[in-house]
Design an enzyme around this catalytic site. Sequence first.
Site, PDB file in Angstrom:
ATOM      1  N   LYS A   1      51.182   1.076  73.862  1.00  0.00           N
ATOM      2  CA  LYS A   1      52.086   2.016  73.087  1.00  0.00           C
ATOM      3  C   LYS A   1      52.976   1.046  73.084  1.00  0.00           C
ATOM      4  O   LYS A   1      53.506   0.175  73.667  1.00  0.00           O
ATOM      5  CB  LYS A   1      52.781   2.594  74.361  1.00  0.00           C
ATOM      6  CG  LYS A   1      53.032   4.065  73.659  1.00  0.00           C
ATOM      7  CD  LYS A   1      53.194   5.215  74.387  1.00  0.00           C
ATOM      8  CE  LYS A   1      54.183   6.401  74.101  1.00  0.00           C
ATOM      9  NZ  LYS A   1      54.399   7.762  75.304  1.00  0.00           N
TER      10      LYS A   1
HETATM   11  C1  E4P Z   1      54.470  10.803  75.328  1.00  0.00           C
HETATM   12  O1  E4P Z   1      53.365  10.123  74.337  1.00  0.00           O
HETATM   13  C2  E4P Z   1      55.861  10.793  75.381  1.00  0.00           C
HETATM   14  O2  E4P Z   1      56.042   9.697  75.996  1.00  0.00           O
HETATM   15  C3  E4P Z   1      56.642  12.230  75.702  1.00  0.00           C
HETATM   16  O3  E4P Z   1      55.736  12.959  74.713  1.00  0.00           O
HETATM   17  C4  E4P Z   1      58.019  12.165  75.601  1.00  0.00           C
HETATM   18  O4  E4P Z   1      57.848  13.535  75.434  1.00  0.00           O
HETATM   19  P1  E4P Z   1      60.098  13.846  76.191  1.00  0.00           P
HETATM   20  O5  E4P Z   1      59.975  13.792  75.543  1.00  0.00           O
HETATM   21  O6  E4P Z   1      59.559  15.200  76.737  1.00  0.00           O
HETATM   22  O7  E4P Z   1      60.397  12.963  77.166  1.00  0.00           O
END
Ligand code: E4P
Length: 217
Positions: free
Chosen positions: A83
């Site tokens: 990522k």
């Molecule tokens: C997933 O890949 C993201 O990092 C995550 O869904 C972020 O979610 P949040 O905005 O609730 O922290």
Amino acid sequence: MKFFVDSADVDAIRELNELGMVDGVTTNPSLILKSGRDILEVTREICEMIEGPVSAEVVATEAEAMVAEGRRLAAIAPNIAVKVPLTWDGLKACRVLTGEGHMVNVTLCFSPNQALLAAKAGATFISPFIGRLDDINLDGMDLIADIREIYDNYDFRTEILAASIRSVNHMTEAARIGADIATAPPSVIRKMVEHPLTDKGLAAFLSDWEKTGQKIA
Ligand code: E4P
């Protein structure tokens, strides 16, 4: 629509996986913090349990260092998706890592143009953040719809991974628009089963059944 679990909680992931609900997992530095676990150790454990892609996020901000971290993460297991953030350096790292055959999830996407750039850089997944746009009074679902339209116009193969999902309605809307994947916390996935008429109907059936005096033996 594929379901990814947005968590680094191994027990919660296992429970959903046993029900066949898990096509992949996404983690981020905040979720690693919440788990209280070592990133390499917990990510390895998740990768052994889940067949699909498991996203693990780099924390470097400069392309070369991101690539080095990405290679280290990718060495954990073949199903790692590295990522990287949607910055210019992140796009450079994406290009290099996908060129080496790794899956790359480009995260922190908040605009259609960012998604267009990620697709051009060869991203495997693009992660538009719905909830965080809703938080600032914008409609996160508009972003999912815009990216769907753009990617379909040009047959981009980058998969739309709807992220920052906070409610069951987000899941319905993402599915209606045609997001390829939604990543949601275990609590949201579990909540999708709930309906008051199901509870009411079941209570009535059970009450009538008791009156029959029968047993299914
Ligand atoms: C997933 O890949 C993201 O990092 C995550 O869904 C972020 O979610 P949040 O905005 O609730 O922290």
